[in-house]
Scaffold this motif. Structure first.
Motif, PDB file in Angstrom:
ATOM      1  N   THR A 166       0.826  -1.219   0.000  1.00 24.47           N
ATOM      2  CA  THR A 166       0.000   0.000   0.000  1.00 24.47           C
ATOM      3  C   THR A 166       0.860   1.269   0.000  1.00 24.47           C
ATOM      4  O   THR A 166       0.337   2.364  -0.136  1.00 24.47           O
ATOM      5  CB  THR A 166      -0.924   0.078   1.247  1.00 24.47           C
ATOM      6  OG1 THR A 166      -0.096   0.140   2.406  1.00 24.47           O
ATOM      7  CG2 THR A 166      -1.857  -1.099   1.337  1.00 24.47           C
ATOM      8  N   THR A 167       2.170   1.131   0.169  1.00 22.29           N
ATOM      9  CA  THR A 167       3.030   2.320   0.232  1.00 22.29           C
ATOM     10  C   THR A 167       3.170   2.956  -1.147  1.00 22.29           C
ATOM     11  O   THR A 167       3.237   2.260  -2.146  1.00 22.29           O
ATOM     12  CB  THR A 167       4.439   1.973   0.763  1.00 22.29           C
ATOM     13  OG1 THR A 167       5.007   0.986  -0.078  1.00 22.29           O
ATOM     14  CG2 THR A 167       4.376   1.455   2.187  1.00 22.29           C
ATOM     15  N   LYS A 168       3.197   4.275  -1.162  1.00 25.66           N
ATOM     16  CA  LYS A 168       3.236   4.989  -2.448  1.00 25.66           C
ATOM     17  C   LYS A 168       4.613   5.586  -2.773  1.00 25.66           C
ATOM     18  O   LYS A 168       4.866   5.990  -3.884  1.00 25.66           O
ATOM     19  CB  LYS A 168       2.199   6.133  -2.449  1.00 25.66           C
ATOM     20  CG  LYS A 168       0.791   5.699  -2.109  1.00 25.66           C
ATOM     21  CD  LYS A 168       0.077   5.104  -3.323  1.00 25.66           C
ATOM     22  CE  LYS A 168      -1.354   4.733  -2.991  1.00 25.66           C
ATOM     23  NZ  LYS A 168      -1.625   3.309  -3.167  1.00 25.66           N
ATOM     24  N   LYS A 169       5.463   5.680  -1.768  1.00 22.34           N
ATOM     25  CA  LYS A 169       6.771   6.321  -1.956  1.00 22.34           C
ATOM     26  C   LYS A 169       7.720   5.515  -2.855  1.00 22.34           C
ATOM     27  O   LYS A 169       7.676   4.297  -2.875  1.00 22.34           O
ATOM     28  CB  LYS A 169       7.457   6.486  -0.603  1.00 22.34           C
ATOM     29  CG  LYS A 169       6.989   7.691   0.173  1.00 22.34           C
ATOM     30  CD  LYS A 169       7.917   8.866  -0.036  1.00 22.34           C
ATOM     31  CE  LYS A 169       7.567  10.059   0.803  1.00 22.34           C
ATOM     32  NZ  LYS A 169       6.246  10.601   0.612  1.00 22.34           N
TER      33      LYS A 169
END
Lengths: 141, 114
Positions: free
Chosen positions: B39-42
Motif C-alpha cells: 500500500t506504500t506509495k513512496k
C-alpha cells in the motif's frame, strides 16, 4: 499487445512471476513509474490470491494505447459473498498463506484502491474471475 | 542516507547488492505484512522486516523498494539473493529487532512514510 500466464495453486515460490513479467514489459513501453506500480501491485495481489486459494488459474494482460486490462481467472472455491470479501480485514486464508506475509484481508481492497475499474465474478465451487482495468493516459509510447 | 551508512549504523552486513551501497534512501517502512507494504506509495523506499522469504523480495519488486533490511537475525536464502540480484536490490542482514532497527534508523534521520 497480449500476454498470458498459467498460475499454479499452492506454489508460493513462483507467485509473482506473471506480475514480474508484466512489469518488465510496461517498463520497456516507458509507462510512468507510478502507473506501473498501481498495475503490478494489483496484478501481484490477484496472483497471490490465485496461488493462495485456487487449484490453478490464468492471468492475461492486454495492453492498448490507453489502458491495460488484467483478466485473472481461477479454478477454485469461489467467493460466496463478494461484498464481504471486499471488506478490509476479511480473510479465509490458511496459516501457510499468512506465514508468507499475506492473508490479512487486504488483497481485494488493495486492488480496488489501485484499479480504475474492478469487476469480480465468482461461482462457488467453480472459480473466480477478476477483471482489472487501469488507464495508461498519453504517457505510453 | 546511503545503504552503506545504514548497514554501518545497524552493525549489519550487506549480503547482496554491494554495488548499490552508495544509493540514497530517505524513507523507510517496517512491516511483516506484505499487503501493508504493497500500500506504500513512496519511491526509493527501504523495507525493514522480519519476514524472510521469496515473497518479501517479490513484494519489494512490485513496490519499487531497492533495499531490504532483514531484522531479528533472519537470513536470506540463495533463491532470495537470486531474485534480488535480478531486480538490482540490496539486502542487509541485521541482528536487532524490527523495533530497535527502526528506532536506530529514525534517530539517524531516515523518515517514516506516514
Amino acid at each position: 499487445m497480449h500476454m498470458h500466464f498459467e498460475v499454479e495453486g499452492g506454489n508460493f515460490s513462483r507467485a509473482g512471476y506473471a506480475s514480474s513479467e508484466i512489469k518488465k514489459v510496461l517498463k520497456k513501453l516507458n509507462v510512468n513509474a507510478q502507473t506501473i506500480k498501481r498495475i503490478v501491485v494489483s496484478s501481484y495481489e490477484a496472483e497471490v490470491n490465485i496461488v493462495a486459494h485456487a487449484r490453478k488459474g490464468k492471468i492475461s494482460a492486454t495492453i492498448d494505447n490507453d489502458k491495460i486490462v488484467l483478466q485473472c481467472n481461477d479454478e477454485g472455491p469461489g467467493i460466496p459473498d463478494i461484498e464481504k470479501a471486499m471488506q478490509q480485514g476479511f480473510s479465509t486464508a490458511s496459516s501457510e498463506v499468512r506465514e508468507m506475509g499475506f492473508g490479512a484481508g487486504m488483497g481485494l481492497p488493495n486492488i480496488k484502491n489501485n484499479a480504475d475499474k474492478l469487476e469480480i465474478n465468482s461461482e462457488v465451487g467453480k472459480g473466480t474471475n477478476v477483471k482489472i482495468t487501469i488507464a495508461l493516459s498519453s504517457e505510453t509510447n | 542516507m546511503k545503504i552503506r551508512e545504514i548497514a554501518s549504523v545497524l552493525n549489519a552486513k550487506i549480503v547482496c547488492g554491494e554495488q548499490y551501497a552508495d544509493k540514497e534512501t530517505a524513507y523507510a517502512f517496517s512491516s511483516d505484512l506484505m499487503s501493508d507494504v504493497l500500500t506504500t506509495k513512496k519511491d526509493s523506499l527501504l523495507l525493514i522486516t522480519g519476514l524472510a522469504n521469496v515473497q518479501t523480495i517479490r513484494t519489494a519488486e512490485m513496490s519499487d523498494i531497492h533495499c531490504i533490511v532483514f531484522a531479528r537475525g533472519k537470513r536470506v536464502s540463495d533463491e532470495m539473493i537470486e531474485l534480488a540480484t535480478e531486480n538490482e536490490m540490496a539486502l542487509v542482514e541485521c541482528r536487532y529487532s524490527v523495533f530497535k532497527t527502526s528506532g536506530m534508523l529514525y534517530a539517524a534521520g531516515i523518515q517514516p512514510v506516514y
